[in-house]
Design an enzyme around this catalytic site. Structure first.
Site, mmCIF file in Angstrom:
data_model
loop_
_atom_site.group_PDB
_atom_site.id
_atom_site.type_symbol
_atom_site.label_atom_id
_atom_site.label_comp_id
_atom_site.label_asym_id
_atom_site.label_seq_id
_atom_site.Cartn_x
_atom_site.Cartn_y
_atom_site.Cartn_z
ATOM 1 N N ASP A 46 40.603 36.421 39.349
ATOM 2 C CA ASP A 46 40.562 36.504 38.020
ATOM 3 C C ASP A 46 42.169 36.455 37.711
ATOM 4 O O ASP A 46 42.629 35.604 36.687
ATOM 5 C CB ASP A 46 40.562 38.264 37.897
ATOM 6 C CG ASP A 46 40.506 38.260 36.424
ATOM 7 O OD1 ASP A 46 39.990 37.710 35.501
ATOM 8 O OD2 ASP A 46 41.544 39.441 35.878
ATOM 9 N N LYS A 106 45.743 39.389 51.131
ATOM 10 C CA LYS A 106 46.809 39.973 51.313
ATOM 11 C C LYS A 106 46.854 40.601 52.766
ATOM 12 O O LYS A 106 46.908 41.870 52.634
ATOM 13 C CB LYS A 106 46.830 41.013 50.100
ATOM 14 C CG LYS A 106 48.285 41.560 50.064
ATOM 15 C CD LYS A 106 49.441 40.605 49.571
ATOM 16 C CE LYS A 106 50.924 41.472 49.908
ATOM 17 N NZ LYS A 106 52.000 40.841 49.389
ATOM 18 N N TYR A 113 36.783 45.601 41.346
ATOM 19 C CA TYR A 113 35.826 45.651 40.060
ATOM 20 C C TYR A 113 34.750 46.776 40.182
ATOM 21 O O TYR A 113 34.293 47.155 39.365
ATOM 22 C CB TYR A 113 35.351 44.482 39.679
ATOM 23 C CG TYR A 113 36.223 43.264 38.835
ATOM 24 C CD1 TYR A 113 37.438 43.095 39.486
ATOM 25 C CD2 TYR A 113 36.120 42.892 37.670
ATOM 26 C CE1 TYR A 113 38.438 42.351 38.746
ATOM 27 C CE2 TYR A 113 36.942 42.349 36.830
ATOM 28 C CZ TYR A 113 37.967 41.710 37.615
ATOM 29 O OH TYR A 113 38.933 41.092 36.706
ATOM 30 N N ASP A 150 43.673 32.731 35.564
ATOM 31 C CA ASP A 150 44.479 32.524 34.248
ATOM 32 C C ASP A 150 45.520 31.741 34.436
ATOM 33 O O ASP A 150 46.115 31.015 33.554
ATOM 34 C CB ASP A 150 44.700 34.134 33.507
ATOM 35 C CG ASP A 150 43.470 34.244 32.918
ATOM 36 O OD1 ASP A 150 42.387 33.966 32.915
ATOM 37 O OD2 ASP A 150 43.983 35.158 31.834
ATOM 38 N N ASP A 156 50.601 36.314 47.028
ATOM 39 C CA ASP A 156 51.814 36.362 46.140
ATOM 40 C C ASP A 156 52.281 34.760 46.425
ATOM 41 O O ASP A 156 52.997 34.245 45.396
ATOM 42 C CB ASP A 156 52.733 37.572 46.545
ATOM 43 C CG ASP A 156 52.792 37.508 47.835
ATOM 44 O OD1 ASP A 156 52.303 36.906 48.970
ATOM 45 O OD2 ASP A 156 53.850 38.337 48.532
#
Ligand code: IPM
Ligand code: MG
Length: 366
Positions: A246, A190, A140, A250, A222
């Site tokens: 983020d 990751k 970001y 959701d 993942d």
């Protein structure tokens, strides 16, 4: 006297924060507190009226307050603004300016609305975990970023930057929070691909040495996305970098039935910022049908983390739960057979429950 800055923002922001202020006023009445509300502009409305998504005045108001409650920012109207005039930029700058590096997003399933989750009730029942998202670094904010015309045509760049300091402070926060819960931290990265994730994993191992009472596991992002849907009950505290957090938050909201149910707290060294995770929902703005419960749950977090009003926070949570238990639902969580209620009606019912609170169940850990 406690100062609370209200940043209503765009879309459904004004209608849900209006209800949140009424709720806070009820808290003040019931428990003999005095909250001093100040109002600031952020997001698209600030672009329209002041030419910038985060006016200086708003920053100052926030810095001088004990806590900040934000509705939402953004909407199609500003989709084509240049980056410095995008509503979202205002929110990101506010997070960065106030150094709100720790974003807490609790995911809590209410038994009364088990059926509103698209997942099977037996999968989501009992799920109760906390996502701790790093909020002021990573993709970001990393530099360089931008767009240029190169040999291959248009070229773009975003940078995933982390310092060890930034990784360590968010991990510590997660371990501290896990100590107050089930003492399990799932660190999501990751590390099979990204350099930043390898440092993240090493740092997690090192920080964990200081918390022998907390169990640490690593999970690739993942796999974490899959495990959240397969068996959400396995999680206690999930800690992860900005972008992964983020996306996963959701996804996790669907475990509770609606994005309209997820609150958040963004904490640093200064005043905390509290906001529902859902966005500005421009398609339903002004219709008085938005779900105010994520904002109310954010109010509970504000009372608890910024004002140290733990008992009051518990009562707000209890009032939310009772409202759901009695069958009151906004459209997003009502099933086909159920009647839905307006934003204001839900607000009224929650305030009524707060006034008629039951002290016998307070402080009993869920
Ligand atoms: C969130 C939102 C923001 C983010 C947007 C509005 C910039 O999606 O708080 O999750 O990406 O952090
Ligand atoms: Mg988001």
């Amino acid at each position: 006297m406690m100062k609370i800055t209200i940043l209503a923002g765009d879309g459904i922001g004004p209608e849900i924060t209006r209800e949140a202020v009424l709720l806070l006023e009820e808290v003040a009445n019931q428990f003999g507190h005095h909250f001093d509300f100040q109002y600031g502009k952020i997001g698209g409305i600030a672009v329209d009226e002041e030419g910038t998504p985060l006016p200086e005045k708003t920053i100052r108001l926030c810095q001088e307050s004990d806590a900040i409650l934000l509705g939402a920012v953004g909407g199609p109207k500003w989709d084509h603004e240049e980056p410095s005039r995008k509503p979202e930029t205002g929110l990101l700058q506010l997070r960065k300016t106030l150094q709100l590096f720790a974003n807490l997003r609790p995911v809590n399933v209410f038994p009364a609305i088990l059926d509103s989750s698209p997942l099977k009730p037996e999968v989501v029942n009992g799920a109760n975990f906390l996502i701790v998202r790093e909020l002021t670094s990573g993709l970001y904010f990393g530099k360089p970023r931008g767009r240029k015309i190169g040999e291959l045509g248009t070229e773009v760049i975003d940078t995933l930057y982390y310092s060890e300091f930034e990784i360590e402070r968010i991990l510590r926060q997660a371990f501290e929070l896990a100590r107050l819960r089930e003492k399990k931290v799932t660190s999501v990265d990751k590390a099979n691909v990204l350099e930043s994730s390898r440092l993240w994993r090493e740092t997690a191992e090192r920080v964990a040495e200081g918390y022998p009472d907390v169990y640490l596991e690593h999970m690739l992002v993942d796999n974490a996305a899959m495990q959240l849907i397969r068996e959400p009950n396995q999680f206690d505290v999930i800690v992860t970098e900005n972008m992964f957090g983020d996306i996963l938050s959701d996804e996790a909201s669907m475990i509770t039935g609606s994005l309209g149910m997820l609150p958040s707290a963004s904490l640093g060294d200064g005043p905390g910022l509290y906001e529902p995770v859902h966005g500005s929902a421009p398609d339903i703005a002004g219709l008085n049908i938005a779900n105010p419960l994520a904002t109310f749950a954010s109010v509970a977090m504000l009372l608890k983390y910024s004002l140290q009003l733990t008992k009051e926070a518990d009562y707000v949570e209890q009032a939310i739960e009772k409202t759901l238990n009695e069958g009151y639902r906004t459209k997003d969580i009502a099933t086909d057979k159920e009647r839905s209620y307006t934003t204001q009606e839900i607000g009224e019912v929650v305030r009524k429950h707060l006034a008629a609170r039951d002290s016998t169940t307070i402080g009993v850990k869920k």
